[in-house]
Design a protein around this motif. Structure first.
Motif, PDB file in Angstrom:
ATOM      1  N   ALA A 133       0.843  -1.349   0.172  1.00 52.47           N
ATOM      2  CA  ALA A 133       0.003  -0.098  -0.269  1.00 52.47           C
ATOM      3  C   ALA A 133       0.737   1.561  -0.060  1.00 52.47           C
ATOM      4  O   ALA A 133       0.668   2.468  -0.365  1.00 52.47           O
ATOM      5  CB  ALA A 133      -1.055   0.217   1.331  1.00 52.47           C
ATOM      6  N   LEU A 134       1.883   1.486   0.882  1.00 55.94           N
ATOM      7  CA  LEU A 134       2.486   2.510   0.942  1.00 55.94           C
ATOM      8  C   LEU A 134       3.377   3.126   0.001  1.00 55.94           C
ATOM      9  O   LEU A 134       3.789   3.971  -1.005  1.00 55.94           O
ATOM     10  CB  LEU A 134       3.349   2.563   2.359  1.00 55.94           C
ATOM     11  N   PRO A 135       3.940   2.129  -0.804  1.00 57.29           N
ATOM     12  CA  PRO A 135       5.043   1.478  -1.732  1.00 57.29           C
ATOM     13  C   PRO A 135       3.835   2.454  -2.990  1.00 57.29           C
ATOM     14  O   PRO A 135       4.590   3.474  -3.850  1.00 57.29           O
ATOM     15  CB  PRO A 135       5.719   0.194  -1.995  1.00 57.29           C
ATOM     16  N   SER A 136       3.145   1.697  -3.345  1.00 54.93           N
ATOM     17  CA  SER A 136       1.656   2.669  -4.400  1.00 54.93           C
ATOM     18  C   SER A 136       1.223   4.057  -3.648  1.00 54.93           C
ATOM     19  O   SER A 136       1.066   4.654  -5.091  1.00 54.93           O
ATOM     20  CB  SER A 136       0.880   1.639  -4.107  1.00 54.93           C
ATOM     21  N   LEU A 137       1.112   4.590  -2.616  1.00 49.89           N
ATOM     22  CA  LEU A 137       0.653   5.156  -2.673  1.00 49.89           C
ATOM     23  C   LEU A 137       2.180   6.772  -3.187  1.00 49.89           C
ATOM     24  O   LEU A 137       1.859   7.741  -3.491  1.00 49.89           O
ATOM     25  CB  LEU A 137       0.950   5.820  -0.991  1.00 49.89           C
ATOM     26  N   LEU A 138       3.445   6.539  -2.925  1.00 48.44           N
ATOM     27  CA  LEU A 138       4.912   7.141  -3.233  1.00 48.44           C
ATOM     28  C   LEU A 138       4.608   6.969  -4.841  1.00 48.44           C
ATOM     29  O   LEU A 138       4.568   8.162  -5.195  1.00 48.44           O
ATOM     30  CB  LEU A 138       5.601   6.051  -2.488  1.00 48.44           C
ATOM     31  N   LYS A 139       4.152   6.123  -5.345  1.00 45.88           N
ATOM     32  CA  LYS A 139       3.987   5.918  -7.144  1.00 45.88           C
ATOM     33  C   LYS A 139       2.726   6.775  -7.551  1.00 45.88           C
ATOM     34  O   LYS A 139       2.529   6.736  -8.866  1.00 45.88           O
ATOM     35  CB  LYS A 139       4.120   4.677  -7.362  1.00 45.88           C
ATOM     36  N   HIS A 140       1.942   7.578  -6.278  1.00 43.29           N
ATOM     37  CA  HIS A 140       0.589   7.897  -7.008  1.00 43.29           C
ATOM     38  C   HIS A 140      -0.050   6.820  -7.674  1.00 43.29           C
ATOM     39  O   HIS A 140      -1.442   7.006  -8.234  1.00 43.29           O
ATOM     40  CB  HIS A 140       1.410   9.066  -7.626  1.00 43.29           C
ATOM     41  N   GLU A 141       0.292   5.534  -7.194  1.00 42.36           N
ATOM     42  CA  GLU A 141      -1.355   4.888  -7.592  1.00 42.36           C
ATOM     43  C   GLU A 141      -2.060   4.755  -6.557  1.00 42.36           C
ATOM     44  O   GLU A 141      -3.517   4.987  -7.284  1.00 42.36           O
ATOM     45  CB  GLU A 141      -0.737   3.463  -7.564  1.00 42.36           C
ATOM     46  N   LEU A 142      -1.693   5.531  -5.627  1.00 36.26           N
ATOM     47  CA  LEU A 142      -2.915   5.240  -4.555  1.00 36.26           C
ATOM     48  C   LEU A 142      -3.709   6.363  -4.081  1.00 36.26           C
ATOM     49  O   LEU A 142      -1.585   7.219  -3.733  1.00 36.26           O
ATOM     50  CB  LEU A 142      -3.059   4.317  -3.126  1.00 36.26           C
ATOM     51  N   ASP A 143      -4.447   7.042  -3.492  1.00 34.22           N
ATOM     52  CA  ASP A 143      -4.223   8.656  -2.491  1.00 34.22           C
ATOM     53  C   ASP A 143      -3.977   8.706  -0.708  1.00 34.22           C
ATOM     54  O   ASP A 143      -4.209  10.134  -0.743  1.00 34.22           O
ATOM     55  CB  ASP A 143      -4.978   9.856  -3.550  1.00 34.22           C
ATOM     56  N   LEU A 144      -4.381   7.533  -0.557  1.00 40.00           N
ATOM     57  CA  LEU A 144      -4.754   7.848   0.581  1.00 40.00           C
ATOM     58  C   LEU A 144      -4.740   5.559   1.057  1.00 40.00           C
ATOM     59  O   LEU A 144      -5.178   5.109   0.658  1.00 40.00           O
ATOM     60  CB  LEU A 144      -6.461   7.771   1.188  1.00 40.00           C
ATOM     61  N   VAL A 145      -4.084   6.112   2.419  1.00 37.87           N
ATOM     62  CA  VAL A 145      -3.600   4.628   2.509  1.00 37.87           C
ATOM     63  C   VAL A 145      -4.346   4.886   4.918  1.00 37.87           C
ATOM     64  O   VAL A 145      -3.521   5.643   5.023  1.00 37.87           O
ATOM     65  CB  VAL A 145      -2.402   4.076   2.485  1.00 37.87           C
ATOM     66  N   ILE A 146      -4.849   3.453   4.595  1.00 34.35           N
ATOM     67  CA  ILE A 146      -5.362   3.714   6.196  1.00 34.35           C
ATOM     68  C   ILE A 146      -4.679   2.559   6.599  1.00 34.35           C
ATOM     69  O   ILE A 146      -4.181   1.658   6.092  1.00 34.35           O
ATOM     70  CB  ILE A 146      -6.641   2.898   6.283  1.00 34.35           C
ATOM     71  N   THR A 147      -3.298   3.040   7.801  1.00 37.32           N
ATOM     72  CA  THR A 147      -2.448   2.104   7.914  1.00 37.32           C
ATOM     73  C   THR A 147      -2.268   2.149   9.221  1.00 37.32           C
ATOM     74  O   THR A 147      -2.413   3.009  10.051  1.00 37.32           O
ATOM     75  CB  THR A 147      -0.769   2.272   7.862  1.00 37.32           C
ATOM     76  N   SER A 148      -1.416   1.020  10.485  1.00 34.14           N
ATOM     77  CA  SER A 148      -1.227   1.439  11.582  1.00 34.14           C
ATOM     78  C   SER A 148       0.384   1.366  11.698  1.00 34.14           C
ATOM     79  O   SER A 148       1.076   1.126  12.637  1.00 34.14           O
ATOM     80  CB  SER A 148      -1.253   0.035  12.834  1.00 34.14           C
ATOM     81  N   ASP A 149       1.261   1.833  10.176  1.00 38.75           N
ATOM     82  CA  ASP A 149       2.223   1.844  10.418  1.00 38.75           C
ATOM     83  C   ASP A 149       2.951   2.702  10.217  1.00 38.75           C
ATOM     84  O   ASP A 149       3.596   2.856   9.029  1.00 38.75           O
ATOM     85  CB  ASP A 149       3.293   0.488   9.424  1.00 38.75           C
ATOM     86  N   PRO A 150       3.225   4.084  10.706  1.00 30.22           N
ATOM     87  CA  PRO A 150       3.895   4.688   9.894  1.00 30.22           C
ATOM     88  C   PRO A 150       4.954   4.904   9.723  1.00 30.22           C
ATOM     89  O   PRO A 150       5.381   4.502  10.754  1.00 30.22           O
ATOM     90  CB  PRO A 150       3.552   6.018  10.982  1.00 30.22           C
ATOM     91  N   LEU A 151       5.375   6.052   8.994  1.00 30.39           N
ATOM     92  CA  LEU A 151       7.067   5.361   8.985  1.00 30.39           C
ATOM     93  C   LEU A 151       7.681   7.096   8.428  1.00 30.39           C
ATOM     94  O   LEU A 151       7.500   8.440   8.573  1.00 30.39           O
ATOM     95  CB  LEU A 151       7.023   4.697   6.761  1.00 30.39           C
ATOM     96  N   GLU A 152       8.889   7.160   9.117  1.00 32.83           N
ATOM     97  CA  GLU A 152       9.643   8.310   8.442  1.00 32.83           C
ATOM     98  C   GLU A 152      10.019   8.531   7.129  1.00 32.83           C
ATOM     99  O   GLU A 152      10.650   7.885   6.664  1.00 32.83           O
ATOM    100  CB  GLU A 152      10.817   8.762   9.490  1.00 32.83           C
ATOM    101  N   SER A 153       9.131   9.357   6.235  1.00 31.44           N
ATOM    102  CA  SER A 153       8.782  10.366   5.643  1.00 31.44           C
ATOM    103  C   SER A 153       8.629  11.447   4.965  1.00 31.44           C
ATOM    104  O   SER A 153       7.795  12.094   5.840  1.00 31.44           O
ATOM    105  CB  SER A 153       7.753   9.702   4.312  1.00 31.44           C
ATOM    106  N   ASP A 154      10.149  12.101   4.457  1.00 28.55           N
ATOM    107  CA  ASP A 154       9.803  13.229   3.792  1.00 28.55           C
ATOM    108  C   ASP A 154       8.875  13.575   2.665  1.00 28.55           C
ATOM    109  O   ASP A 154       8.225  14.809   2.900  1.00 28.55           O
ATOM    110  CB  ASP A 154      11.055  14.288   2.798  1.00 28.55           C
TER     111      ASP A 154
END
Length: 298
Positions: A133-154
């Protein structure tokens, strides 16, 4: 040769029937309008209408261009409106990725009122994407991800949605719920002889493992897996094992409210869900996030 202004002029001529009214409607002088029509006729080398007729009668060439105008202008108007809505954040795509099984229980009921408020937003929910999910969000394939695993990301923003307690569900008359086991909450070692029924995801995604058992190097006696929450509770009711589910979800399951529950740890086992988005997002995405907070954060 042809410009949009020419099509608008021919469409207005058909609607108003003469040069005077058409010039007023287009905020032009009659001479400027006549000059524009003459230029167009010269460019196509054909007369477009009979000037002395009342109302104006289009020639075959004029009718051909008028037909084009009536086909093209509504499409242009529609596209212009779409661009305005995009610019103002009223139109777009909201493709949601979901990393948790239980999210669908509260996510789907939010869609109908949301779509009523944002009819020009195309909403879709991707399946259980696990680590994708999060890699797909980074590639703009998704617009919102519901997750319990926040990451350090710019590049991504993680916004807390709500926190909830996870409780252990036991079969009726289970030893961990008898008078001899008078502790109000369970310790990790209490699960060593249990069969834990859980969703078919990696253990590092399940809070009962990563927060409760794994830090103490403990495991249940066995694990069973099922995709369906109701089947999980049915198995517990049948004495096949125990399961850990969000308290808010258990409170909605009237058919299984007779099953005993226990807190996991003295202060309970808690988890937080986050909305992950690109750092820049549209108003309609933020509104959906706010709706989740208002619905689930009370």
């Amino acid at each position: 040769m042809l410009e949009i202004k020419h099509l608008k002029t021919l469409d207005a001529l058909a609607k108003h029937g003469n040069l005077v009214k058409t010039a007023d409607a287009l905020f032009m002088t009659q001479s400027a309008l006549s000059h524009q029509i003459k230029q167009l006729e010269d460019s196509v080398e054909l007369k477009l209408f009979e000037r002395k007729s009342q109302p104006l009668q289009f020639t075959p060439a004029g009718k051909l261009l008028l037909q084009l105008a009536q086909q093209v202008l509504p499409q242009i108007h529609h596209t212009e409106n779409q661009l305005k809505r995009l610019a103002s954040g009223e139109q777009g795509r909201l493709k949601i990725g979901v990393e948790c099984h239980t999210c669908f229980e509260w996510l789907l009921p939010l869609l109908r009122p949301y779509q009523a408020q944002w009819p020009n937003v195309d909403v879709d929910i991707a399946g259980r994407l696990s680590n994708l999910a999060l890699p797909s969000l980074l590639k703009h394939e998704l617009d919102l991800v519901i997750t319990s695993d926040p990451l350090e990301s710019d590049e991504l923003k993680f916004e807390p949605l709500f926190s909830y307690e996870i409780q252990l569900v036991l079969p009726p008359n289970h030893p961990l719920n008898t008078a001899t086991h008078n502790q109000a909450w369970l310790q990790p070692q209490d699960l060593q002889n249990e069969t834990l029924i859980c969703y078919p995801v990696s253990e590092d995604k399940l809070d009962i493992f990563r927060q409760f058992l794994t830090p103490h190097n403990l495991r249940p006696k066995a694990t069973e897996h099922t995709d369906m929450t109701l089947m999980m509770l049915h198995r517990v009711e049948s004495g096949r094992g125990v399961c850990a589910l969000p308290k808010w979800l258990l409170d909605t399951q009237d058919d299984f409210k007779h099953l005993p529950r226990k807190r996991l740890g003295q202060h309970g086992l808690w988890s937080t869900l986050y909305a992950a988005t690109q750092t820049k997002q549209s108003p309609y995405i933020q509104d959906f996030i706010d709706r989740i907070k208002q619905t689930m954060g009370h």
